[in-house]
Motif scaffolding. Structure first.
Motif, PDB file in Angstrom:
ATOM      1  N   THR A  71       0.819  -1.218   0.000  1.00  0.00           N
ATOM      2  CA  THR A  71       0.000   0.000   0.000  1.00  0.00           C
ATOM      3  C   THR A  71       0.846   1.258   0.000  1.00  0.00           C
ATOM      4  O   THR A  71       0.550   2.203  -0.716  1.00  0.00           O
ATOM      5  N   THR A  72       1.875   1.282   0.818  1.00  0.00           N
ATOM      6  CA  THR A  72       2.755   2.448   0.915  1.00  0.00           C
ATOM      7  C   THR A  72       4.009   2.056   1.675  1.00  0.00           C
ATOM      8  O   THR A  72       4.033   1.040   2.363  1.00  0.00           O
ATOM      9  N   ALA A  73       5.031   2.862   1.538  1.00  0.00           N
ATOM     10  CA  ALA A  73       6.209   2.784   2.407  1.00  0.00           C
ATOM     11  C   ALA A  73       6.647   4.224   2.635  1.00  0.00           C
ATOM     12  O   ALA A  73       6.779   5.002   1.690  1.00  0.00           O
ATOM     13  N   GLU A  74       6.795   4.586   3.893  1.00  0.00           N
ATOM     14  CA  GLU A  74       7.215   5.926   4.288  1.00  0.00           C
ATOM     15  C   GLU A  74       8.607   5.801   4.892  1.00  0.00           C
ATOM     16  O   GLU A  74       8.786   5.106   5.892  1.00  0.00           O
ATOM     17  N   ILE A  75       9.575   6.453   4.261  1.00  0.00           N
ATOM     18  CA  ILE A  75      10.980   6.233   4.608  1.00  0.00           C
ATOM     19  C   ILE A  75      11.673   7.570   4.828  1.00  0.00           C
ATOM     20  O   ILE A  75      11.548   8.483   4.009  1.00  0.00           O
ATOM     21  N   VAL A  76      12.407   7.678   5.915  1.00  0.00           N
ATOM     22  CA  VAL A  76      13.197   8.873   6.204  1.00  0.00           C
ATOM     23  C   VAL A  76      14.655   8.551   5.914  1.00  0.00           C
ATOM     24  O   VAL A  76      15.221   7.603   6.470  1.00  0.00           O
ATOM     25  N   VAL A  77      15.247   9.347   5.016  1.00  0.00           N
ATOM     26  CA  VAL A  77      16.626   9.162   4.585  1.00  0.00           C
ATOM     27  C   VAL A  77      17.446  10.374   5.019  1.00  0.00           C
ATOM     28  O   VAL A  77      17.033  11.515   4.802  1.00  0.00           O
ATOM     29  N   ALA A  78      18.581  10.126   5.636  1.00  0.00           N
ATOM     30  CA  ALA A  78      19.502  11.195   6.025  1.00  0.00           C
ATOM     31  C   ALA A  78      20.612  11.293   4.989  1.00  0.00           C
ATOM     32  O   ALA A  78      21.322  10.310   4.741  1.00  0.00           O
ATOM     33  N   ASN A  79      20.744  12.454   4.379  1.00  0.00           N
ATOM     34  CA  ASN A  79      21.836  12.741   3.460  1.00  0.00           C
ATOM     35  C   ASN A  79      23.010  13.254   4.284  1.00  0.00           C
ATOM     36  O   ASN A  79      22.854  14.153   5.108  1.00  0.00           O
ATOM     37  N   LEU A  80      24.181  12.684   4.066  1.00  0.00           N
ATOM     38  CA  LEU A  80      25.389  13.088   4.786  1.00  0.00           C
ATOM     39  C   LEU A  80      26.359  13.700   3.775  1.00  0.00           C
ATOM     40  O   LEU A  80      27.254  13.026   3.265  1.00  0.00           O
ATOM     41  N   PRO A  81      26.179  14.992   3.451  1.00  0.00           N
ATOM     42  CA  PRO A  81      26.928  15.609   2.359  1.00  0.00           C
ATOM     43  C   PRO A  81      28.432  15.722   2.585  1.00  0.00           C
ATOM     44  O   PRO A  81      29.176  15.881   1.627  1.00  0.00           O
ATOM     45  N   ASP A  82      28.892  15.607   3.828  1.00  0.00           N
ATOM     46  CA  ASP A  82      30.324  15.719   4.109  1.00  0.00           C
ATOM     47  C   ASP A  82      31.046  14.370   4.040  1.00  0.00           C
ATOM     48  O   ASP A  82      32.239  14.289   4.303  1.00  0.00           O
ATOM     49  N   GLU A  83      30.290  13.318   3.704  1.00  0.00           N
ATOM     50  CA  GLU A  83      30.885  11.994   3.628  1.00  0.00           C
ATOM     51  C   GLU A  83      30.618  11.370   2.263  1.00  0.00           C
ATOM     52  O   GLU A  83      29.731  11.794   1.534  1.00  0.00           O
ATOM     53  N   ARG A  84      31.414  10.346   1.955  1.00  0.00           N
ATOM     54  CA  ARG A  84      31.211   9.556   0.739  1.00  0.00           C
ATOM     55  C   ARG A  84      31.312   8.098   1.149  1.00  0.00           C
ATOM     56  O   ARG A  84      32.283   7.682   1.779  1.00  0.00           O
ATOM     57  N   TYR A  85      30.266   7.328   0.821  1.00  0.00           N
ATOM     58  CA  TYR A  85      30.243   5.903   1.131  1.00  0.00           C
ATOM     59  C   TYR A  85      30.592   5.102  -0.111  1.00  0.00           C
ATOM     60  O   TYR A  85      30.109   5.385  -1.202  1.00  0.00           O
ATOM     61  N   THR A  86      31.416   4.093   0.075  1.00  0.00           N
ATOM     62  CA  THR A  86      31.646   3.080  -0.958  1.00  0.00           C
ATOM     63  C   THR A  86      31.623   1.721  -0.256  1.00  0.00           C
ATOM     64  O   THR A  86      31.720   1.638   0.974  1.00  0.00           O
ATOM     65  N   ARG A  87      31.513   0.688  -1.046  1.00  0.00           N
ATOM     66  CA  ARG A  87      31.609  -0.684  -0.531  1.00  0.00           C
ATOM     67  C   ARG A  87      32.797  -1.326  -1.227  1.00  0.00           C
ATOM     68  O   ARG A  87      32.854  -1.352  -2.451  1.00  0.00           O
ATOM     69  N   GLU A  88      33.740  -1.773  -0.405  1.00  0.00           N
ATOM     70  CA  GLU A  88      34.971  -2.345  -0.932  1.00  0.00           C
ATOM     71  C   GLU A  88      35.280  -3.657  -0.225  1.00  0.00           C
ATOM     72  O   GLU A  88      34.894  -3.858   0.926  1.00  0.00           O
ATOM     73  N   HIS A  89      35.989  -4.525  -0.944  1.00  0.00           N
ATOM     74  CA  HIS A  89      36.341  -5.832  -0.383  1.00  0.00           C
ATOM     75  C   HIS A  89      37.154  -5.658   0.886  1.00  0.00           C
ATOM     76  O   HIS A  89      38.105  -4.882   0.940  1.00  0.00           O
ATOM     77  N   ASP A  90      36.772  -6.382   1.919  1.00  0.00           N
ATOM     78  CA  ASP A  90      37.471  -6.379   3.204  1.00  0.00           C
ATOM     79  C   ASP A  90      38.075  -7.770   3.388  1.00  0.00           C
ATOM     80  O   ASP A  90      37.349  -8.762   3.472  1.00  0.00           O
ATOM     81  N   ALA A  91      39.404  -7.843   3.420  1.00  0.00           N
ATOM     82  CA  ALA A  91      40.091  -9.132   3.536  1.00  0.00           C
ATOM     83  C   ALA A  91      39.731  -9.852   4.834  1.00  0.00           C
ATOM     84  O   ALA A  91      39.707 -11.080   4.876  1.00  0.00           O
ATOM     85  N   ALA A  92      39.425  -9.111   5.888  1.00  0.00           N
ATOM     86  CA  ALA A  92      39.115  -9.725   7.175  1.00  0.00           C
ATOM     87  C   ALA A  92      37.766 -10.446   7.165  1.00  0.00           C
ATOM     88  O   ALA A  92      37.601 -11.469   7.828  1.00  0.00           O
ATOM     89  N   THR A  93      36.781  -9.917   6.400  1.00  0.00           N
ATOM     90  CA  THR A  93      35.447 -10.528   6.384  1.00  0.00           C
ATOM     91  C   THR A  93      35.172 -11.311   5.107  1.00  0.00           C
ATOM     92  O   THR A  93      34.295 -12.170   5.082  1.00  0.00           O
ATOM     93  N   GLY A  94      35.882 -10.956   4.034  1.00  0.00           N
ATOM     94  CA  GLY A  94      35.635 -11.589   2.745  1.00  0.00           C
ATOM     95  C   GLY A  94      34.478 -10.982   1.981  1.00  0.00           C
ATOM     96  O   GLY A  94      34.101 -11.474   0.917  1.00  0.00           O
ATOM     97  N   PHE A  95      33.896  -9.913   2.504  1.00  0.00           N
ATOM     98  CA  PHE A  95      32.749  -9.270   1.889  1.00  0.00           C
ATOM     99  C   PHE A  95      33.061  -7.821   1.509  1.00  0.00           C
ATOM    100  O   PHE A  95      34.029  -7.237   1.996  1.00  0.00           O
ATOM    101  N   ALA A  96      32.227  -7.261   0.641  1.00  0.00           N
ATOM    102  CA  ALA A  96      32.314  -5.825   0.344  1.00  0.00           C
ATOM    103  C   ALA A  96      31.688  -5.100   1.531  1.00  0.00           C
ATOM    104  O   ALA A  96      30.501  -5.258   1.805  1.00  0.00           O
ATOM    105  N   GLU A  97      32.492  -4.339   2.235  1.00  0.00           N
ATOM    106  CA  GLU A  97      32.053  -3.650   3.451  1.00  0.00           C
ATOM    107  C   GLU A  97      32.082  -2.137   3.249  1.00  0.00           C
ATOM    108  O   GLU A  97      32.770  -1.623   2.361  1.00  0.00           O
ATOM    109  N   LEU A  98      31.350  -1.443   4.104  1.00  0.00           N
ATOM    110  CA  LEU A  98      31.247   0.011   4.030  1.00  0.00           C
ATOM    111  C   LEU A  98      32.596   0.670   4.323  1.00  0.00           C
ATOM    112  O   LEU A  98      33.256   0.347   5.305  1.00  0.00           O
ATOM    113  N   VAL A  99      32.973   1.600   3.424  1.00  0.00           N
ATOM    114  CA  VAL A  99      34.155   2.441   3.628  1.00  0.00           C
ATOM    115  C   VAL A  99      33.647   3.880   3.643  1.00  0.00           C
ATOM    116  O   VAL A  99      32.918   4.306   2.749  1.00  0.00           O
ATOM    117  N   ILE A 100      34.033   4.620   4.679  1.00  0.00           N
ATOM    118  CA  ILE A 100      33.558   5.983   4.874  1.00  0.00           C
ATOM    119  C   ILE A 100      34.728   6.936   4.650  1.00  0.00           C
ATOM    120  O   ILE A 100      35.787   6.789   5.267  1.00  0.00           O
TER     121      ILE A 100
END
Length: 131
Positions: free
Chosen positions: A99-128
Motif C-alpha cells: 500500500t505504501t512505504a514511508e521512509i526517512v533518509v539522512a543525506n550526509l553531504p560531508d561523507e562519501r560511502y563506498t563498498r569495498e572488499h574487506d580481507a578480514a570478512t571476505g565481503f564488500a564492506e562500508l568504507v567511509i
C-alpha cells in the motif's frame, strides 16, 4: 545532515526505489533512519544464508534501516505477517510495496560511502571517506 522523506507507492520495489532516489538526488552518502509501511512480497536473506527467502501476503514493515552508497543499498528490515509473527533480515531485490512505504533518509553531504572488499570478512564492506 539533511533529512528527506520518501513515500513509495504500490508495486514499487523497495531497494530499487531507494537506489533511484540516491542517484536522482546526487547523494554521496546516505542512511535510512527508519521506514514503515507494507509489502506484498518480501525477499529477505537470513543470517548465514546464501539465498534470499521469499515471503508473500500482507506484511507490515516494522523497521527499516541501512546505508545507501554508489554500490547500492544495504538494508535490514523486520516485518510482521497477518498473524503478528515477526521475521527480519537483509533486504534483497524484489520486496514489493503493498500500500505504501514511508521512509526517512539522512543525506550526509560531508561523507562519501563506498563498498569495498574487506580481507578480514571476505565481503564488500562500508568504507567511509570525507567528501
Amino acid at each position: 545532515m539533511h533529512a528527506m522523506t520518501l513515500r513509495l507507492s504500490p508495486g514499487d520495489d523497495l531497494r530499487a526505489a531507494l537506489d533511484h532516489a540516491f542517484r536522482t538526488h546526487g547523494l554521496s552518502a546516505a542512511f535510512v533512519l527508519q521506514g514503515i509501511g507494507s509489502l506484498s512480497v518480501a525477499r529477505l536473506r537470513f543470517a548465514g544464508r546464501e539465498e534470499a527467502a521469499e515471503l508473500r501476503g500482507d506484511l507490515e514493515i516494522l523497521t527499516l534501516a541501512g546505508s545507501l552508497s554508489a554500490q547500492g543499498p544495504h538494508l535490514h528490515t523486520s516485518l510482521s505477517d497477518a498473524d503478528g509473527r515477526v521475521t527480519g533480515g537483509h533486504v534483497a531485490p524484489g520486496c514489493i510495496v503493498r500500500t505504501t512505504a514511508e521512509i526517512v533518509v539522512a543525506n550526509l553531504p560531508d561523507e562519501r560511502y563506498t563498498r569495498e572488499h574487506d580481507a578480514a570478512t571476505g565481503f564488500a564492506e562500508l568504507v567511509i571517506r570525507t567528501a
